[in-house]
Design a protein around this motif. Structure first.
Motif, PDB file in Angstrom:
ATOM      1  N   ARG A 132       0.809  -1.222   0.000  1.00 45.91           N
ATOM      2  CA  ARG A 132       0.000   0.000   0.000  1.00 45.91           C
ATOM      3  C   ARG A 132       0.842   1.273   0.000  1.00 45.91           C
ATOM      4  NH1 ARG A 132      -4.127   0.169   4.712  1.00 45.91           N
ATOM      5  NH2 ARG A 132      -4.872  -1.667   3.589  1.00 45.91           N
ATOM      6  N   PRO A 133       1.876   1.409   0.851  1.00 44.78           N
ATOM      7  CA  PRO A 133       2.680   2.646   0.812  1.00 44.78           C
ATOM      8  C   PRO A 133       3.344   2.879  -0.542  1.00 44.78           C
ATOM      9  CG  PRO A 133       3.107   1.435   2.838  1.00 44.78           C
ATOM     10  CD  PRO A 133       2.313   0.524   1.943  1.00 44.78           C
ATOM     11  N   ARG A 134       3.782   1.801  -1.181  1.00 43.99           N
ATOM     12  CA  ARG A 134       4.423   1.945  -2.485  1.00 43.99           C
ATOM     13  C   ARG A 134       3.422   2.412  -3.540  1.00 43.99           C
ATOM     14  NH1 ARG A 134       7.856  -3.498  -3.354  1.00 43.99           N
ATOM     15  NH2 ARG A 134       7.783  -2.640  -5.488  1.00 43.99           N
ATOM     16  N   VAL A 135       2.228   1.851  -3.513  1.00 45.25           N
ATOM     17  CA  VAL A 135       1.197   2.240  -4.477  1.00 45.25           C
ATOM     18  C   VAL A 135       0.799   3.698  -4.268  1.00 45.25           C
ATOM     19  CG1 VAL A 135      -1.194   1.859  -5.171  1.00 45.25           C
ATOM     20  CG2 VAL A 135       0.317  -0.099  -4.783  1.00 45.25           C
ATOM     21  N   ILE A 136       0.582   4.093  -3.012  1.00 48.69           N
ATOM     22  CA  ILE A 136       0.214   5.471  -2.717  1.00 48.69           C
ATOM     23  C   ILE A 136       1.317   6.424  -3.165  1.00 48.69           C
ATOM     24  CG2 ILE A 136      -0.241   7.108  -0.851  1.00 48.69           C
ATOM     25  CD1 ILE A 136      -1.620   4.845   0.655  1.00 48.69           C
ATOM     26  N   SER A 137       2.566   6.062  -2.915  1.00 51.64           N
ATOM     27  CA  SER A 137       3.688   6.914  -3.310  1.00 51.64           C
ATOM     28  C   SER A 137       3.764   7.076  -4.823  1.00 51.64           C
ATOM     29  CB  SER A 137       5.003   6.330  -2.782  1.00 51.64           C
ATOM     30  OG  SER A 137       5.002   6.257  -1.376  1.00 51.64           O
ATOM     31  N   ALA A 138       3.614   5.961  -5.547  1.00 51.93           N
ATOM     32  CA  ALA A 138       3.668   6.033  -7.012  1.00 51.93           C
ATOM     33  C   ALA A 138       2.554   6.903  -7.564  1.00 51.93           C
ATOM     34  CB  ALA A 138       3.591   4.624  -7.600  1.00 51.93           C
ATOM     35  N   ALA A 139       1.349   6.723  -7.043  1.00 49.84           N
ATOM     36  CA  ALA A 139       0.213   7.518  -7.514  1.00 49.84           C
ATOM     37  C   ALA A 139       0.396   8.994  -7.185  1.00 49.84           C
ATOM     38  CB  ALA A 139      -1.079   6.989  -6.903  1.00 49.84           C
ATOM     39  N   ALA A 140       0.932   9.288  -5.991  1.00 48.09           N
ATOM     40  CA  ALA A 140       1.147  10.679  -5.596  1.00 48.09           C
ATOM     41  C   ALA A 140       2.184  11.352  -6.489  1.00 48.09           C
ATOM     42  CB  ALA A 140       1.582  10.741  -4.131  1.00 48.09           C
ATOM     43  N   VAL A 141       3.271  10.638  -6.784  1.00 42.10           N
ATOM     44  CA  VAL A 141       4.302  11.191  -7.672  1.00 42.10           C
ATOM     45  C   VAL A 141       3.729  11.468  -9.061  1.00 42.10           C
ATOM     46  CG1 VAL A 141       6.435  10.631  -8.906  1.00 42.10           C
ATOM     47  CG2 VAL A 141       6.258  10.187  -6.450  1.00 42.10           C
ATOM     48  N   ALA A 142       2.987  10.502  -9.605  1.00 44.71           N
ATOM     49  CA  ALA A 142       2.385  10.685 -10.929  1.00 44.71           C
ATOM     50  C   ALA A 142       1.408  11.850 -10.931  1.00 44.71           C
ATOM     51  CB  ALA A 142       1.688   9.400 -11.364  1.00 44.71           C
ATOM     52  N   MET A 143       0.616  11.965  -9.863  1.00 40.12           N
ATOM     53  CA  MET A 143      -0.355  13.059  -9.799  1.00 40.12           C
ATOM     54  C   MET A 143       0.346  14.413  -9.734  1.00 40.12           C
ATOM     55  SD  MET A 143      -3.594  13.427  -9.884  1.00 40.12           S
ATOM     56  CE  MET A 143      -4.724  14.815  -9.728  1.00 40.12           C
ATOM     57  N   ALA A 144       1.396  14.515  -8.938  1.00 35.64           N
ATOM     58  CA  ALA A 144       2.131  15.773  -8.843  1.00 35.64           C
ATOM     59  C   ALA A 144       2.757  16.149 -10.184  1.00 35.64           C
ATOM     60  CB  ALA A 144       3.209  15.664  -7.761  1.00 35.64           C
ATOM     61  N   LEU A 145       3.225  15.143 -10.930  1.00 30.41           N
ATOM     62  CA  LEU A 145       3.871  15.413 -12.222  1.00 30.41           C
ATOM     63  C   LEU A 145       2.881  15.661 -13.346  1.00 30.41           C
ATOM     64  CD1 LEU A 145       6.926  15.620 -12.872  1.00 30.41           C
ATOM     65  CD2 LEU A 145       6.392  14.667 -10.635  1.00 30.41           C
ATOM     66  N   THR A 146       1.577  15.661 -13.042  1.00 27.63           N
ATOM     67  CA  THR A 146       0.604  16.142 -14.030  1.00 27.63           C
ATOM     68  C   THR A 146       0.630  17.659 -14.114  1.00 27.63           C
ATOM     69  OG1 THR A 146      -1.276  16.348 -12.480  1.00 27.63           O
ATOM     70  CG2 THR A 146      -0.913  14.193 -13.496  1.00 27.63           C
ATOM     71  N   ALA A 147       1.312  18.319 -13.193  1.00 28.62           N
ATOM     72  CA  ALA A 147       1.326  19.779 -13.106  1.00 28.62           C
ATOM     73  C   ALA A 147       1.631  20.479 -14.434  1.00 28.62           C
ATOM     74  CB  ALA A 147       2.310  20.235 -12.025  1.00 28.62           C
ATOM     75  N   PRO A 148       2.624  20.007 -15.228  1.00 29.48           N
ATOM     76  CA  PRO A 148       2.889  20.701 -16.495  1.00 29.48           C
ATOM     77  C   PRO A 148       1.694  20.746 -17.441  1.00 29.48           C
ATOM     78  CG  PRO A 148       4.719  19.261 -15.938  1.00 29.48           C
ATOM     79  CD  PRO A 148       3.619  18.949 -14.962  1.00 29.48           C
ATOM     80  N   GLY A 149       0.712  19.860 -17.248  1.00 30.79           N
ATOM     81  CA  GLY A 149      -0.468  19.869 -18.098  1.00 30.79           C
ATOM     82  C   GLY A 149      -1.679  20.504 -17.465  1.00 30.79           C
ATOM     83  N   GLN A 150      -1.549  21.003 -16.241  1.00 34.05           N
ATOM     84  CA  GLN A 150      -2.671  21.614 -15.530  1.00 34.05           C
ATOM     85  C   GLN A 150      -2.720  23.114 -15.791  1.00 34.05           C
ATOM     86  OE1 GLN A 150      -4.826  19.754 -14.120  1.00 34.05           O
ATOM     87  NE2 GLN A 150      -3.787  17.850 -13.555  1.00 34.05           N
ATOM     88  N   THR A 151      -3.922  23.674 -15.708  1.00 36.56           N
ATOM     89  CA  THR A 151      -4.129  25.086 -16.040  1.00 36.56           C
ATOM     90  C   THR A 151      -3.266  26.014 -15.192  1.00 36.56           C
ATOM     91  OG1 THR A 151      -6.402  24.640 -16.731  1.00 36.56           O
ATOM     92  CG2 THR A 151      -5.850  26.915 -16.203  1.00 36.56           C
ATOM     93  N   ALA A 152      -3.154  25.711 -13.886  1.00 37.32           N
ATOM     94  CA  ALA A 152      -2.395  26.597 -13.001  1.00 37.32           C
ATOM     95  C   ALA A 152      -0.950  26.752 -13.465  1.00 37.32           C
ATOM     96  CB  ALA A 152      -2.435  26.055 -11.566  1.00 37.32           C
ATOM     97  N   ALA A 153      -0.324  25.644 -13.883  1.00 38.62           N
ATOM     98  CA  ALA A 153       1.062  25.709 -14.338  1.00 38.62           C
ATOM     99  C   ALA A 153       1.170  26.288 -15.745  1.00 38.62           C
ATOM    100  CB  ALA A 153       1.693  24.317 -14.285  1.00 38.62           C
ATOM    101  N   VAL A 154       0.253  25.914 -16.623  1.00 39.61           N
ATOM    102  CA  VAL A 154       0.301  26.422 -17.993  1.00 39.61           C
ATOM    103  C   VAL A 154       0.114  27.937 -18.025  1.00 39.61           C
ATOM    104  CG1 VAL A 154      -0.824  26.325 -20.258  1.00 39.61           C
ATOM    105  CG2 VAL A 154      -0.472  24.224 -18.964  1.00 39.61           C
TER     106      VAL A 154
END
Length: 428
Positions: A21-43
């Motif tokens: 579970r900690p590994r899955v949560i960590s992977a998902a959190a990292v992937a979610m944070a790295l969506t930032a370049p495609g999010q409106t706030a960052a663009v």
């Protein structure tokens, strides 16, 4: 004499869900944070430099961004099916590889068509594909206390997205937008690929039939048969949850896009209006944790009603707030409703429909959500043009969450087995 009892066939041991579970949560959190370049706030940090360097008007850049967003909505159902077929691990790695490359290739944009193509890739890769696989990963791998797990990963990812514009604004000023896009591409490769390939198990844990809370005190069995997309589409719960997420996207994107203008009408300065993003972010993070925790204890319908009422109050309040406390409360309510409902959606569908076809189901919802977010700013602008203030348009916006609230009260919770289907294929 051979025994009449069937001889057990040795099988490979399944992955222990709690240990991973900690590994899955960590992977998902990292992937979610790295969506930032495609999010409106960052663009948004790149908009003015793009206008200046490429010699394009603001309307042309906005139109290119709109087309990129709508394209992302079109491809999400296909991506959802790929998640079901190949699993989150391979899809997350593939999306991360492609998204990083897209960010680097976007630097060659030199005119309107090239910028549109860049926005298509950035929005499809970040705001669309990587977001969908990141939020679906936890639901597929984690079965017990799923709401809490989704809440933790989403909150960490949302924090990364919220902090990205601050860092990117400085980097764009010092390095230029092309160099920053290249750096973002390398960051996606360096973080998302290892997260997917090294942290995620090769296959999900076996699903077991567990009890879930329905209304806080009444126990409801989890689905023992995985629903297909077509079966889920025939339920009221699917459309209530999908409608709630779409309404959140429509309203919050419209309000955030026109934040300075809407709040300026209420007497807030540009700095005061921008400052309301702070309580919005903080409340969003708290709601992500809180709704995840509550989702393990209360029914989806109760939480949908709660979030929709908060969203309706925030929308109406935007037309009547004043500088000070009410402006802070507005930002907090808007952030809590938006982030809380996204967390609830990630929990509600696996709880109601299982996980075998979760990617296809959530892909359709994500498509509707992205499409709604594209039109929110336009609808609010048209409402303002037709009146002397934003108030009529805000009241019209508030009617949407109220309608979802009524529907959530009336809708029935899906049964453990789809109607018209026998018990064949039941998961024990």
């Amino acid at each position: 004499m051979p025994s009449s009892a069937a001889t057990p066939v040795p099988t490979r041991p399944e992955v222990p869900g709690r240990a991973y579970r900690p590994r899955v949560i960590s992977a998902a959190a990292v992937a979610m944070a790295l969506t930032a370049p495609g999010q409106t706030a960052a663009v948004s940090v790149f908009v003015d430099p793009l206008i200046r360097d490429l010699g394009l008007s603001r309307s042309v850049v906005s139109t290119a961004y709109l087309l990129g967003t709508l394209t992302g909505a079109v491809v999400m159902p296909l991506l959802g099916r790929l998640i079901d077929r190949f699993g989150p691990r391979r899809v997350m790695a593939t999306v991360g590889l492609c998204f990083g490359a897209i960010l680097m290739l976007a630097t060659i944009a030199g005119e309107a068509i090239g910028l549109t193509a860049a926005f298509v890739g950035i929005r499809v890769g970040g705001q669309g594909a990587l977001t969908l696989v990141a939020t679906t990963t936890v639901a597929i791998y984690v079965h017990q206390r799923r709401g809490f797990a989704v809440g933790v990963s989403s909150a960490i990812g949302a924090a990364g997205i919220s902090l990205a514009p601050v860092l990117l604004e400085r980097l764009v000023t010092e390095w230029g937008w092309r160099t920053v896009w290249i750096a973002e591409g390398f960051a996606v490769w360096a973080l998302v690929l290892p997260a997917a390939l090294l942290l995620l198990p090769r296959r999900p844990t076996p699903r077991t039939t567990v009890a879930g809370d329905d209304g806080g005190s009444r126990s409801r069995a989890a689905p023992v048969v995985d629903w297909t997309l077509s079966e889920a589409l025939r339920t009221g719960m699917f459309w209530v949850v999908a409608g709630g997420v779409a309404v959140c996207a429509l309203v919050t994107t419209g309000l955030n896009f026109h934040q300075l203008s809407v709040l300026g009408e209420r007497g807030l300065s540009a700095a005061e209006a921008a400052a309301t993003f702070v309580p919005q972010t903080v409340a969003g993070l708290v709601a992500t944790f809180g709704l995840g925790w509550l989702a393990d204890r209360f029914s989806d319908r109760v939480l949908i009603v709660l979030t929709m009422l908060v969203l309706a109050l925030a929308t109406v309040g935007a037309g009547w707030l004043t500088p000070g406390v009410t402006a802070v409360l507005y930002g907090a309510a808007l952030g809590a409703a938006a982030n809380g409902l996204r967390t609830l959606e990630a929990v509600a569908f696996p709880r109601s429909f299982g996980t075998a076809h979760l990617g296809a189901i959530r892909g359709v919802v994500h498509s509707v959500t992205v499409g709604a977010s594209a039109f929110g700013p336009l609808f609010l602008a048209l409402g303002r043009d037709a009146a002397t203030s934003y108030r009529p348009a805000l009241l019209a916006f508030a009617a949407f969450p109220v309608l979802i609230t009524v529907a959530a009260v009336l809708v029935r919770t899906p049964p453990p087995v789809p109607p018209g289907r026998g018990t064949a294929g039941v998961h024990r």
